[in-house]
Design an enzyme around this catalytic site. Structure first.
Site, PDB file in Angstrom:
ATOM      1  N   SER A  79     -18.736  26.471  11.590  1.00 52.28           N
ATOM      2  CA  SER A  79     -19.258  27.355  10.549  1.00 52.28           C
ATOM      3  C   SER A  79     -19.172  28.778  11.060  1.00 52.28           C
ATOM      4  CB  SER A  79     -20.719  27.008  10.242  1.00 52.28           C
ATOM      5  OG  SER A  79     -21.335  28.004   9.454  1.00 52.28           O
TER       6      SER A  79
ATOM      7  N   TYR B 197     -29.439  24.967  12.164  1.00 49.98           N
ATOM      8  CA  TYR B 197     -28.030  24.859  11.806  1.00 49.98           C
ATOM      9  C   TYR B 197     -27.159  25.627  12.801  1.00 49.98           C
ATOM     10  CZ  TYR B 197     -23.916  24.777   8.730  1.00 49.98           C
ATOM     11  OH  TYR B 197     -22.665  24.583   8.199  1.00 49.98           O
TER      12      TYR B 197
END
Length: 322
Positions: free
Chosen positions: A175, A188
């Site tokens: 990401s 995350y």
């Protein structure tokens, strides 16, 4: 909040002006110095600026240059002629060692020649959550990492012998938050930073085996994937507040907490609405003769932010974005 936004906007404008001045005056002088040292004629300021801009266009604005493809191989031609009924589907919980082992055996049983190996593994399983550090339980950190990080490592290790035989590909889904942190996203970010580090280490090790390892770093695809919805945010927020220690609730206050949760709900309708840029990059990583180490399917403003936060001093990037 409005005043803070104005300050941030002013800082971004000031920083842009600063970069313009540096590029306009300092860089041409530096290039002229390099030219003199190398025995070349001095270039004009205009030529230097044109050269820098041309390099920028080549790096950012041009379409991906062709680097050959493995689609011309005999195996790829056979694959292209397959009908959908030839595709195999297997249940796989990346947190289950038993299911991972069963998936490996399933793949081996369905390979035409297991000795030739498996061409590619794409580790795409992932979960997301949010919350400030003091509102996030250790169980939440572990649950997110169990899927995003340990799941990626476990599946890769299980299939790596087959991938090595084929001199194939490992494609890991990270990401933009594997390259830069953000408030409210620590569980995350921690897991995706780990995927980046694991992928780098694996790439170094697999070079001797002829295996290519790539990382895909998507930007904001919340709408396209549905990974966060307003209902998810609401239910997670209720659980988060309920489980927070009384001292944390008192120190932060409900108004502060509700403001952050409203911010997260606003993100549910944000981002790119089509997933094709990510799929295109995964395809390139699998089929290109020379796949990139990292792919960045994201909107331009996120790409700029990632570059700023990973290349400029923290004091500057913090002032611009936080």
């Amino acid at each position: 909040m409005a005043a803070l936004a104005v300050v941030r906007g002013a800082l971004l404008v000031a920083f842009s002006v600063f970069l313009t001045l540096v590029l306009g005056f300092g860089l041409p002088s530096a290039l002229n110095l390099v030219a003199r040292c190398c025995g070349f004629p001095e270039a004009s300021v205009t030529e230097c600026i044109v050269l820098i801009y041309a390099l920028f266009v080549l790096y950012v604005a041009m379409p991906r240059l062709p680097r050959g493809t493995v689609k011309d191989g005999d195996g790829a031609k056979v694959l292209q002629n397959l009908h959908s009924e030839k595709l195999k589907v297997v249940q796989l919980n990346v947190c289950s060692d038993e299911q991972i082992s069963q998936a490996v055996e399933f793949v081996k049983a369905n390979l035409e020649d297991p000795e030739r190996g498996l061409w590619a593994v794409v580790n795409n399983a992932g979960v997301s959550t949010f919350g400030e550090v003091e509102f996030t339980t250790m169980d939440t950190y572990k649950q997110v990492a169990e899927v995003n990080l340990w799941g990626t490592i476990s599946v890769t290790k299980a299939f790596l012998p087959l991938i090595r035989r084929a001199k194939g590909r490992v494609v890991n889904m990270a990401s933009m938050y594997g390259r830069m942190g953000n408030a409210l996203r620590s569980p995350y970010c921690v897991s995706k930073y780990g995927v980046e580090a694991f992928s780098d280490c694996l790439r170094y090790e697999m070079k001797a085996w002829g295996v290519k390892v790539s990382v895909v770093e998507p930007g904001n695809f919340i709408v396209a994937t549905g990974i966060l919805t307003r209902d998810i945010v609401t239910s997670t927020a209720e659980k988060m507040w309920k489980e927070a220690p009384p001292g944390v609730q008192e120190d932060y206050g409900k108004a502060h907490f509700d403001l952050n949760m409203a911010l997260m709900r606003s993100y549910c309708n944000s981002g790119q609405r089509e997933i094709e840029p990510v799929l295109d990059d995964i395809t390139d990583a699998i089929t290109s003769n020379r796949p990139y180490t990292r792919y960045n399917p994201m909107e331009p403003h996120w790409w700029i932010r990632m570059e700023v936060m990973t290349h400029l001093p923290g004091a500057i990037s913090d002032a611009l974005y936080f």
